[in-house]
Motif scaffolding. Structure first.
Motif, PDB file in Angstrom:
ATOM      1  N   VAL A 102       0.911  -1.287   0.036  1.00  0.00           N
ATOM      2  CA  VAL A 102      -0.064   0.121   0.058  1.00  0.00           C
ATOM      3  C   VAL A 102       0.746   1.249  -0.138  1.00  0.00           C
ATOM      4  O   VAL A 102       1.900   1.182   0.838  1.00  0.00           O
ATOM      5  CB  VAL A 102      -1.034   0.034   1.365  1.00  0.00           C
ATOM      6  CG1 VAL A 102      -1.685   1.263   1.164  1.00  0.00           C
ATOM      7  CG2 VAL A 102      -1.779  -0.987   1.297  1.00  0.00           C
ATOM      8  N   THR A 103       0.428   2.066  -0.751  1.00  0.00           N
ATOM      9  CA  THR A 103       1.098   3.476  -0.756  1.00  0.00           C
ATOM     10  C   THR A 103       0.157   4.496  -1.039  1.00  0.00           C
ATOM     11  O   THR A 103      -1.001   4.218  -1.057  1.00  0.00           O
ATOM     12  CB  THR A 103       2.218   3.516  -1.815  1.00  0.00           C
ATOM     13  OG1 THR A 103       3.053   4.917  -1.748  1.00  0.00           O
ATOM     14  CG2 THR A 103       1.633   3.584  -3.352  1.00  0.00           C
ATOM     15  N   HIS A 104       0.464   5.788  -0.906  1.00  0.00           N
ATOM     16  CA  HIS A 104      -0.448   6.811  -1.012  1.00  0.00           C
ATOM     17  C   HIS A 104       0.085   7.903  -1.859  1.00  0.00           C
ATOM     18  O   HIS A 104       1.271   8.268  -2.222  1.00  0.00           O
ATOM     19  CB  HIS A 104      -0.637   7.709   0.404  1.00  0.00           C
ATOM     20  CG  HIS A 104      -1.145   6.877   1.240  1.00  0.00           C
ATOM     21  ND1 HIS A 104      -0.508   5.990   2.009  1.00  0.00           N
ATOM     22  CD2 HIS A 104      -2.540   6.639   1.620  1.00  0.00           C
ATOM     23  CE1 HIS A 104      -1.294   4.999   2.893  1.00  0.00           C
ATOM     24  NE2 HIS A 104      -2.658   5.683   2.619  1.00  0.00           N
ATOM     25  N   GLU A 136      -7.052  -1.688  -4.565  1.00  0.00           N
ATOM     26  CA  GLU A 136      -7.741  -0.524  -4.182  1.00  0.00           C
ATOM     27  C   GLU A 136      -7.076   0.404  -4.745  1.00  0.00           C
ATOM     28  O   GLU A 136      -5.816   0.548  -4.809  1.00  0.00           O
ATOM     29  CB  GLU A 136      -7.713  -0.372  -2.400  1.00  0.00           C
ATOM     30  CG  GLU A 136      -8.289   0.685  -2.034  1.00  0.00           C
ATOM     31  CD  GLU A 136      -8.116   0.985  -0.435  1.00  0.00           C
ATOM     32  OE1 GLU A 136      -8.349   2.151   0.061  1.00  0.00           O
ATOM     33  OE2 GLU A 136      -7.534  -0.043   0.068  1.00  0.00           O
ATOM     34  N   CYS A 137      -7.745   1.560  -5.234  1.00  0.00           N
ATOM     35  CA  CYS A 137      -7.312   2.608  -5.766  1.00  0.00           C
ATOM     36  C   CYS A 137      -8.035   3.919  -5.962  1.00  0.00           C
ATOM     37  O   CYS A 137      -9.534   3.565  -6.128  1.00  0.00           O
ATOM     38  CB  CYS A 137      -6.658   2.291  -7.347  1.00  0.00           C
ATOM     39  SG  CYS A 137      -6.023   3.663  -7.986  1.00  0.00           S
ATOM     40  N   GLU A 152      -4.924  12.485   1.366  1.00  0.00           N
ATOM     41  CA  GLU A 152      -3.851  11.340   1.053  1.00  0.00           C
ATOM     42  C   GLU A 152      -5.018  10.295   0.394  1.00  0.00           C
ATOM     43  O   GLU A 152      -5.743   9.827   0.977  1.00  0.00           O
ATOM     44  CB  GLU A 152      -3.152  10.776   2.135  1.00  0.00           C
ATOM     45  CG  GLU A 152      -2.130  11.400   2.572  1.00  0.00           C
ATOM     46  CD  GLU A 152      -1.105  10.473   3.570  1.00  0.00           C
ATOM     47  OE1 GLU A 152      -1.462   9.590   3.976  1.00  0.00           O
ATOM     48  OE2 GLU A 152      -0.225  11.122   3.819  1.00  0.00           O
ATOM     49  N   PRO A 154      -4.977   6.480  -1.150  1.00  0.00           N
ATOM     50  CA  PRO A 154      -4.530   5.154  -0.854  1.00  0.00           C
ATOM     51  C   PRO A 154      -4.349   4.412  -2.300  1.00  0.00           C
ATOM     52  O   PRO A 154      -5.397   4.321  -3.162  1.00  0.00           O
ATOM     53  CB  PRO A 154      -5.014   4.089   0.016  1.00  0.00           C
ATOM     54  CG  PRO A 154      -6.326   4.836   0.071  1.00  0.00           C
ATOM     55  CD  PRO A 154      -6.442   6.199  -0.412  1.00  0.00           C
ATOM     56  N   ALA A 156      -3.349   0.232  -3.342  1.00  0.00           N
ATOM     57  CA  ALA A 156      -3.120  -1.123  -2.889  1.00  0.00           C
ATOM     58  C   ALA A 156      -2.601  -1.813  -4.093  1.00  0.00           C
ATOM     59  O   ALA A 156      -3.614  -1.981  -4.986  1.00  0.00           O
ATOM     60  CB  ALA A 156      -4.057  -1.961  -1.971  1.00  0.00           C
TER      61      ALA A 156
END
Length: 195
Positions: A102-104, A136-137, A152, A154, A156
Protein backbone atom coordinates in the motif's frame (compact mmCIF):
# COMPACT_ATOMS: atom_id res chain seq x y z
CA UNK A 1 -40.59 3.62 -70.99
CA UNK A 2 -42.73 2.63 -68.01
CA UNK A 3 -40.74 -0.57 -67.54
CA UNK A 4 -37.53 1.45 -67.48
CA UNK A 5 -38.94 3.84 -64.83
CA UNK A 6 -40.05 0.95 -62.62
CA UNK A 7 -36.62 -0.67 -62.94
CA UNK A 8 -34.87 2.63 -62.04
CA UNK A 9 -37.12 3.16 -59.00
CA UNK A 10 -36.43 -0.37 -57.72
CA UNK A 11 -32.72 0.07 -58.37
CA UNK A 12 -32.68 3.43 -56.56
CA UNK A 13 -34.66 1.98 -53.63
CA UNK A 14 -32.21 -0.95 -53.29
CA UNK A 15 -29.25 1.43 -53.43
CA UNK A 16 -30.82 3.70 -50.78
CA UNK A 17 -31.51 0.72 -48.50
CA UNK A 18 -27.94 -0.56 -48.89
CA UNK A 19 -26.49 2.88 -48.21
CA UNK A 20 -28.74 3.25 -45.15
CA UNK A 21 -27.55 -0.13 -43.86
CA UNK A 22 -23.92 0.91 -44.40
CA UNK A 23 -24.48 4.19 -42.51
CA UNK A 24 -26.19 2.36 -39.62
CA UNK A 25 -23.37 -0.20 -39.54
CA UNK A 26 -20.73 2.54 -39.44
CA UNK A 27 -22.64 4.35 -36.68
CA UNK A 28 -22.88 1.14 -34.60
CA UNK A 29 -19.22 0.32 -35.20
CA UNK A 30 -18.25 3.80 -33.97
CA UNK A 31 -20.06 3.19 -30.68
CA UNK A 32 -18.49 -0.28 -30.35
CA UNK A 33 -14.92 1.04 -30.77
CA UNK A 34 -14.47 2.36 -27.22
CA UNK A 35 -15.44 -0.85 -25.38
CA UNK A 36 -13.60 -2.90 -28.00
CA UNK A 37 -10.46 -0.78 -27.45
CA UNK A 38 -10.77 -1.24 -23.67
CA UNK A 39 -11.01 -5.02 -24.05
CA UNK A 40 -8.03 -5.16 -26.41
CA UNK A 41 -5.94 -2.99 -24.05
CA UNK A 42 -6.95 -5.14 -21.09
CA UNK A 43 -6.09 -8.43 -22.79
CA UNK A 44 -2.83 -7.32 -24.41
CA UNK A 45 -1.62 -4.82 -21.82
CA UNK A 46 -1.53 -2.20 -24.58
CA UNK A 47 -1.27 1.41 -23.41
CA UNK A 48 -0.36 0.28 -19.89
CA UNK A 49 -3.84 -0.96 -19.12
CA UNK A 50 -4.58 -4.02 -17.04
CA UNK A 51 -7.76 -5.68 -15.82
CA UNK A 52 -7.45 -3.96 -12.45
CA UNK A 53 -7.68 -0.51 -14.02
CA UNK A 54 -11.39 -0.96 -14.52
CA UNK A 55 -12.07 -1.40 -10.81
CA UNK A 56 -12.06 -5.20 -10.58
CA UNK A 57 -10.22 -6.90 -7.77
CA UNK A 58 -6.89 -8.53 -8.37
CA UNK A 59 -6.80 -12.30 -8.56
CA UNK A 60 -5.61 -14.06 -5.43
CA UNK A 61 -1.88 -14.72 -5.67
CA UNK A 62 -0.84 -18.01 -4.06
CA UNK A 63 2.90 -17.47 -3.54
CA UNK A 64 5.24 -14.65 -2.65
CA UNK A 65 8.57 -14.65 -4.47
CA UNK A 66 10.90 -13.55 -1.64
CA UNK A 67 13.97 -14.24 -3.80
CA UNK A 68 13.08 -11.48 -6.26
CA UNK A 69 12.60 -7.74 -5.86
CA UNK A 70 11.09 -5.37 -8.38
CA UNK A 71 11.30 -1.59 -8.17
CA UNK A 72 7.94 0.12 -8.58
CA UNK A 73 8.16 3.84 -9.37
CA UNK A 74 5.26 6.24 -8.78
CA UNK A 75 4.67 9.28 -10.98
CA UNK A 76 2.02 11.99 -10.64
CA UNK A 77 1.12 14.23 -13.58
CA UNK A 78 -1.28 17.17 -13.44
CA UNK A 79 -3.25 18.03 -16.53
CA UNK A 80 -1.96 21.34 -17.90
CA UNK A 81 -3.60 24.34 -16.28
CA UNK A 82 -4.95 22.37 -13.30
CA UNK A 83 -4.48 24.34 -10.09
CA UNK A 84 -4.03 21.30 -7.85
CA UNK A 85 -1.12 19.82 -5.98
CA UNK A 86 -0.56 16.16 -6.86
CA UNK A 87 2.38 13.93 -5.90
CA UNK A 88 3.24 10.43 -4.70
CA UNK A 89 3.98 10.02 -0.98
CA UNK A 90 7.03 7.95 -2.01
CA UNK A 91 8.65 7.96 -5.44
CA UNK A 92 9.55 4.26 -5.47
CA UNK A 93 9.31 0.99 -3.53
CA UNK A 94 11.16 -2.32 -3.68
CA UNK A 95 8.54 -5.07 -3.71
CA UNK A 96 8.42 -8.85 -3.73
CA UNK A 97 6.10 -10.26 -6.42
CA UNK A 98 3.03 -11.86 -4.89
CA UNK A 99 2.90 -9.63 -1.78
CA UNK A 100 0.36 -6.81 -1.45
CA UNK A 101 1.68 -3.30 -0.80
CA UNK A 102 0.00 0.00 0.00
CA UNK A 103 1.21 3.49 -0.82
CA UNK A 104 -0.45 6.91 -1.08
CA UNK A 105 -0.70 9.83 -3.43
CA UNK A 106 -1.37 13.29 -2.04
CA UNK A 107 -3.72 15.68 -3.82
CA UNK A 108 -4.82 19.17 -2.87
CA UNK A 109 -7.27 21.61 -4.41
CA UNK A 110 -5.50 24.99 -4.26
CA UNK A 111 -8.57 26.96 -5.29
CA UNK A 112 -11.23 28.73 -3.24
CA UNK A 113 -14.06 26.69 -4.77
CA UNK A 114 -14.92 22.98 -4.75
CA UNK A 115 -13.64 20.78 -7.56
CA UNK A 116 -13.88 17.19 -8.79
CA UNK A 117 -10.93 15.28 -10.22
CA UNK A 118 -10.32 11.92 -11.85
CA UNK A 119 -6.96 10.15 -12.05
CA UNK A 120 -6.19 8.05 -15.13
CA UNK A 121 -3.53 5.38 -14.52
CA UNK A 122 -0.99 3.79 -16.82
CA UNK A 123 1.62 1.10 -16.24
CA UNK A 124 4.90 0.79 -18.11
CA UNK A 125 6.55 -1.08 -19.60
CA UNK A 126 3.44 -2.38 -21.36
CA UNK A 127 4.64 -5.98 -20.91
CA UNK A 128 4.25 -5.50 -17.13
CA UNK A 129 0.71 -4.11 -17.25
CA UNK A 130 -1.02 -7.50 -17.15
CA UNK A 131 1.13 -8.48 -14.15
CA UNK A 132 0.33 -5.36 -12.09
CA UNK A 133 -2.99 -5.44 -10.21
CA UNK A 134 -4.53 -2.77 -8.03
CA UNK A 135 -6.90 -4.04 -5.33
CA UNK A 136 -7.74 -0.55 -4.06
CA UNK A 137 -7.21 2.71 -5.89
CA UNK A 138 -8.41 6.29 -5.79
CA UNK A 139 -8.53 6.11 -9.59
CA UNK A 140 -11.60 3.84 -9.40
CA UNK A 141 -13.81 6.80 -8.42
CA UNK A 142 -14.05 10.53 -8.98
CA UNK A 143 -12.53 12.57 -6.18
CA UNK A 144 -14.53 15.53 -4.87
CA UNK A 145 -12.50 18.19 -3.04
CA UNK A 146 -13.71 21.17 -1.07
CA UNK A 147 -11.97 24.56 -1.28
CA UNK A 148 -8.29 24.26 -0.24
CA UNK A 149 -8.82 20.62 0.76
CA UNK A 150 -5.88 18.17 0.78
CA UNK A 151 -6.07 14.42 1.05
CA UNK A 152 -3.95 11.27 1.04
CA UNK A 153 -5.35 8.72 -1.39
CA UNK A 154 -4.36 5.05 -1.05
CA UNK A 155 -3.28 2.58 -3.72
CA UNK A 156 -3.02 -1.13 -2.84
CA UNK A 157 -1.29 -3.29 -5.43
CA UNK A 158 0.27 -6.67 -6.15
CA UNK A 159 2.93 -7.55 -8.73
CA UNK A 160 2.22 -11.01 -10.13
CA UNK A 161 5.08 -13.52 -9.67
CA UNK A 162 4.61 -14.36 -13.37
CA UNK A 163 6.20 -11.01 -14.28
CA UNK A 164 8.86 -11.70 -16.94
CA UNK A 165 12.36 -11.89 -15.36
CA UNK A 166 13.73 -9.17 -17.67
CA UNK A 167 11.33 -6.63 -16.08
CA UNK A 168 13.10 -5.22 -13.03
CA UNK A 169 11.34 -1.84 -12.86
CA UNK A 170 7.67 -0.89 -13.25
CA UNK A 171 6.31 2.64 -13.43
CA UNK A 172 2.78 3.41 -12.20
CA UNK A 173 1.80 6.86 -13.45
CA UNK A 174 -1.38 8.82 -12.80
CA UNK A 175 -2.57 11.81 -14.79
CA UNK A 176 -5.03 13.94 -12.83
CA UNK A 177 -7.79 15.71 -14.75
CA UNK A 178 -10.42 18.08 -13.46
CA UNK A 179 -14.01 17.10 -14.24
CA UNK A 180 -16.08 20.17 -14.96
CA UNK A 181 -19.87 20.35 -14.76
CA UNK A 182 -20.23 16.99 -13.02
CA UNK A 183 -22.65 16.11 -10.30
CA UNK A 184 -20.58 14.28 -7.72
CA UNK A 185 -21.84 12.22 -4.85
CA UNK A 186 -20.31 12.14 -1.37
CA UNK A 187 -16.68 13.05 -0.91
CA UNK A 188 -14.42 10.91 -3.04
CA UNK A 189 -17.25 9.11 -4.83
CA UNK A 190 -19.68 9.59 -7.68
CA UNK A 191 -22.66 7.88 -9.23
CA UNK A 192 -20.44 6.26 -11.88
CA UNK A 193 -17.17 4.42 -11.48
CA UNK A 194 -14.18 5.95 -13.22
CA UNK A 195 -11.89 3.96 -15.48
Amino acid sequence: MKGNDVYLRRSNRRTAIRLGAVVLGMFGFGFALVPLYDVICEVTGLNGRSASLTGTSAPAVATVDTERTVIVEFVAIRNQGLDWGFSPAVTQMEVHPGRQYVTHFVASNRREDAAVGQAVPSVSPSSAARHFSKTECFCFTRQAFGPRESREMPVAFVVDPGLPPRVERITLAYTLFELKDTASGPRGQSDERGT
